[in-house]
Scaffold this motif. Structure first.
Motif, PDB file in Angstrom:
ATOM      1  N   VAL A  45       0.832  -1.198   0.000  1.00 42.78           N
ATOM      2  CA  VAL A  45       0.000   0.000   0.000  1.00 42.78           C
ATOM      3  C   VAL A  45       0.870   1.253   0.000  1.00 42.78           C
ATOM      4  O   VAL A  45       1.888   1.312   0.683  1.00 42.78           O
ATOM      5  N   SER A  46       0.434   2.263  -0.766  1.00 42.79           N
ATOM      6  CA  SER A  46       1.123   3.549  -0.742  1.00 42.79           C
ATOM      7  C   SER A  46       0.719   4.316   0.514  1.00 42.79           C
ATOM      8  O   SER A  46      -0.249   3.968   1.187  1.00 42.79           O
ATOM      9  N   ALA A  47       1.437   5.354   0.799  1.00 42.27           N
ATOM     10  CA  ALA A  47       1.112   6.182   1.960  1.00 42.27           C
ATOM     11  C   ALA A  47      -0.171   6.956   1.682  1.00 42.27           C
ATOM     12  O   ALA A  47      -0.503   7.242   0.539  1.00 42.27           O
ATOM     13  N   GLY A  48      -0.859   7.296   2.730  1.00 40.78           N
ATOM     14  CA  GLY A  48      -2.055   8.122   2.590  1.00 40.78           C
ATOM     15  C   GLY A  48      -3.253   7.518   3.284  1.00 40.78           C
ATOM     16  O   GLY A  48      -3.242   6.359   3.694  1.00 40.78           O
ATOM     17  N   SER A  49      -4.263   8.318   3.419  1.00 44.57           N
ATOM     18  CA  SER A  49      -5.529   7.841   3.966  1.00 44.57           C
ATOM     19  C   SER A  49      -6.629   8.539   3.186  1.00 44.57           C
ATOM     20  O   SER A  49      -6.762   9.752   3.236  1.00 44.57           O
ATOM     21  N   SER A  50      -7.352   7.766   2.440  1.00 41.73           N
ATOM     22  CA  SER A  50      -8.360   8.317   1.549  1.00 41.73           C
ATOM     23  C   SER A  50      -9.486   7.307   1.418  1.00 41.73           C
ATOM     24  O   SER A  50      -9.290   6.118   1.648  1.00 41.73           O
ATOM     25  N   GLY A  51     -10.636   7.775   1.034  1.00 43.22           N
ATOM     26  CA  GLY A  51     -11.758   6.875   0.789  1.00 43.22           C
ATOM     27  C   GLY A  51     -11.667   6.201  -0.562  1.00 43.22           C
ATOM     28  O   GLY A  51     -12.467   5.324  -0.868  1.00 43.22           O
ATOM     29  N   VAL A  52     -10.694   6.601  -1.389  1.00 41.87           N
ATOM     30  CA  VAL A  52     -10.542   6.026  -2.731  1.00 41.87           C
ATOM     31  C   VAL A  52      -9.331   5.107  -2.737  1.00 41.87           C
ATOM     32  O   VAL A  52      -8.214   5.536  -2.470  1.00 41.87           O
ATOM     33  N   LEU A  53      -9.575   3.833  -3.032  1.00 41.36           N
ATOM     34  CA  LEU A  53      -8.504   2.847  -3.106  1.00 41.36           C
ATOM     35  C   LEU A  53      -8.392   2.364  -4.545  1.00 41.36           C
ATOM     36  O   LEU A  53      -9.366   1.864  -5.119  1.00 41.36           O
ATOM     37  N   LEU A  54      -7.225   2.550  -5.156  1.00 37.85           N
ATOM     38  CA  LEU A  54      -6.955   2.101  -6.519  1.00 37.85           C
ATOM     39  C   LEU A  54      -6.031   0.905  -6.443  1.00 37.85           C
ATOM     40  O   LEU A  54      -4.932   1.010  -5.908  1.00 37.85           O
ATOM     41  N   VAL A  55      -6.470  -0.238  -6.981  1.00 33.58           N
ATOM     42  CA  VAL A  55      -5.686  -1.465  -6.917  1.00 33.58           C
ATOM     43  C   VAL A  55      -5.207  -1.796  -8.327  1.00 33.58           C
ATOM     44  O   VAL A  55      -6.013  -1.992  -9.237  1.00 33.58           O
ATOM     45  N   CYS A  56      -3.889  -1.833  -8.495  1.00 32.09           N
ATOM     46  CA  CYS A  56      -3.291  -2.128  -9.796  1.00 32.09           C
ATOM     47  C   CYS A  56      -2.370  -3.332  -9.656  1.00 32.09           C
ATOM     48  O   CYS A  56      -2.168  -3.840  -8.565  1.00 32.09           O
ATOM     49  N   ASP A  57      -1.812  -3.780 -10.761  1.00 33.14           N
ATOM     50  CA  ASP A  57      -1.004  -5.001 -10.726  1.00 33.14           C
ATOM     51  C   ASP A  57       0.486  -4.764 -10.506  1.00 33.14           C
ATOM     52  O   ASP A  57       1.234  -5.705 -10.304  1.00 33.14           O
ATOM     53  N   ARG A  58       0.933  -3.494 -10.534  1.00 31.10           N
ATOM     54  CA  ARG A  58       2.362  -3.213 -10.367  1.00 31.10           C
ATOM     55  C   ARG A  58       2.578  -2.001  -9.472  1.00 31.10           C
ATOM     56  O   ARG A  58       1.856  -1.022  -9.560  1.00 31.10           O
ATOM     57  N   GLN A  59       3.621  -2.044  -8.692  1.00 30.80           N
ATOM     58  CA  GLN A  59       3.954  -0.965  -7.773  1.00 30.80           C
ATOM     59  C   GLN A  59       4.370   0.310  -8.515  1.00 30.80           C
ATOM     60  O   GLN A  59       4.235   1.412  -7.989  1.00 30.80           O
ATOM     61  N   GLU A  60       4.844   0.198  -9.737  1.00 27.28           N
ATOM     62  CA  GLU A  60       5.344   1.354 -10.488  1.00 27.28           C
ATOM     63  C   GLU A  60       4.213   2.231 -11.021  1.00 27.28           C
ATOM     64  O   GLU A  60       4.441   3.379 -11.397  1.00 27.28           O
ATOM     65  N   GLY A 108      -8.199  -4.302 -14.021  1.00 29.69           N
ATOM     66  CA  GLY A 108      -8.021  -5.615 -14.640  1.00 29.69           C
ATOM     67  C   GLY A 108      -8.905  -6.686 -14.022  1.00 29.69           C
ATOM     68  O   GLY A 108      -8.966  -6.829 -12.806  1.00 29.69           O
ATOM     69  N   GLU A 109      -9.591  -7.421 -14.888  1.00 27.96           N
ATOM     70  CA  GLU A 109     -10.479  -8.491 -14.428  1.00 27.96           C
ATOM     71  C   GLU A 109      -9.703  -9.637 -13.784  1.00 27.96           C
ATOM     72  O   GLU A 109     -10.181 -10.242 -12.823  1.00 27.96           O
ATOM     73  N   ASP A 110      -8.513  -9.939 -14.293  1.00 29.45           N
ATOM     74  CA  ASP A 110      -7.702 -11.019 -13.704  1.00 29.45           C
ATOM     75  C   ASP A 110      -7.373 -10.705 -12.253  1.00 29.45           C
ATOM     76  O   ASP A 110      -7.519 -11.560 -11.378  1.00 29.45           O
ATOM     77  N   LEU A 111      -6.942  -9.488 -11.996  1.00 24.43           N
ATOM     78  CA  LEU A 111      -6.603  -9.078 -10.642  1.00 24.43           C
ATOM     79  C   LEU A 111      -7.848  -9.101  -9.749  1.00 24.43           C
ATOM     80  O   LEU A 111      -7.791  -9.557  -8.612  1.00 24.43           O
ATOM     81  N   ALA A 112      -8.972  -8.644 -10.271  1.00 25.71           N
ATOM     82  CA  ALA A 112     -10.215  -8.645  -9.489  1.00 25.71           C
ATOM     83  C   ALA A 112     -10.611 -10.069  -9.099  1.00 25.71           C
ATOM     84  O   ALA A 112     -11.018 -10.313  -7.965  1.00 25.71           O
ATOM     85  N   ARG A 113     -10.473 -11.014 -10.028  1.00 24.89           N
ATOM     86  CA  ARG A 113     -10.788 -12.427  -9.726  1.00 24.89           C
ATOM     87  C   ARG A 113      -9.861 -12.971  -8.659  1.00 24.89           C
ATOM     88  O   ARG A 113     -10.283 -13.716  -7.786  1.00 24.89           O
ATOM     89  N   ARG A 114      -8.582 -12.609  -8.726  1.00 25.60           N
ATOM     90  CA  ARG A 114      -7.627 -13.082  -7.718  1.00 25.60           C
ATOM     91  C   ARG A 114      -7.961 -12.513  -6.340  1.00 25.60           C
ATOM     92  O   ARG A 114      -7.773 -13.181  -5.332  1.00 25.60           O
ATOM     93  N   LEU A 115      -8.454 -11.290  -6.302  1.00 23.63           N
ATOM     94  CA  LEU A 115      -8.736 -10.638  -5.028  1.00 23.63           C
ATOM     95  C   LEU A 115     -10.109 -10.981  -4.458  1.00 23.63           C
ATOM     96  O   LEU A 115     -10.262 -11.136  -3.254  1.00 23.63           O
ATOM     97  N   LEU A 116     -11.113 -11.094  -5.339  1.00 18.31           N
ATOM     98  CA  LEU A 116     -12.494 -11.220  -4.877  1.00 18.31           C
ATOM     99  C   LEU A 116     -13.187 -12.507  -5.305  1.00 18.31           C
ATOM    100  O   LEU A 116     -14.345 -12.716  -4.963  1.00 18.31           O
TER     101      LEU A 116
END
Length: 161
Positions: A45-60, A108-116
């Motif tokens: 997780v990146s630093a911060g506190s927000s109601g918006v969470l963006l989940v991507c497949d790479r840290q970059e 990404g749908e692949d990432l969503a399936r892995r998470l949920l």
């Protein structure tokens, strides 16, 4: 490399991992096939506190041009998350509760399936979930960028001009 680290590494590369059958007998109708080992995906997780969470497949991604453009148009600075192969990350639902996220956007749908799992919910508690096109598809699929901006508008996440 431990077995848990190996599995995390393979999952980060989106390589399916199967368990071995315990019965050497022939597979007849109605018998179960090998199951996928289902360890929860841990997120960095990146630093911060927000109601918006963006989940991507790479840290970059948050540091990319698209990531900074996206952060500028949102009404509040987002918190970014990505799959983390080390055991120190958090599970998605733990992260949503800890951040008090009300909007969770998964690229990404692949990432969503892995998470949920296979059925991505539209809402869990106060958190609304949306699956957006994978960012690699922006240059390949016509309308992918338009889909992202439409979703941001629909969820009322865009900064007022």
């Amino acid at each position: 490399m431990s077995e848990a680290q190996r599995l995390a590494y393979l999952r980060a590369l989106e390589i399916p991992v199967w368990s071995l059958r315990t019965d050497e007998g022939p597979q007849g109708p109605g018998e179960r096939l090998p199951e996928v080992i289902s360890e929860p995906v841990r997120l960095g997780v990146s630093a911060g506190s927000s109601g918006v969470l963006l989940v991507c497949d790479r840290q970059e991604l948050p540091a990319s041009a698209f990531g900074s453009d996206l952060a500028r148009v949102l009404a509040e600075p987002p918190v970014w998350a990505w799959p983390e192969p080390s055991p120190g990350g958090e599970e998605l639902m733990e992260l949503v509760q800890a951040q008090l996220s009300t909007a969770v956007l998964i690229f990404g749908e692949d990432l969503a399936r892995r998470l949920l799992g296979s059925d991505c919910p539209q809402q869990i508690g106060q958190a609304r979930f949306r699956i957006l096109p994978k960012l690699d598809q922006l240059s390949q699929r016509t309308g992918a960028c338009r889909d992202i901006w439409a979703t941001l508008g629909e969820m009322d996440l865009v900064r007022a001009q």
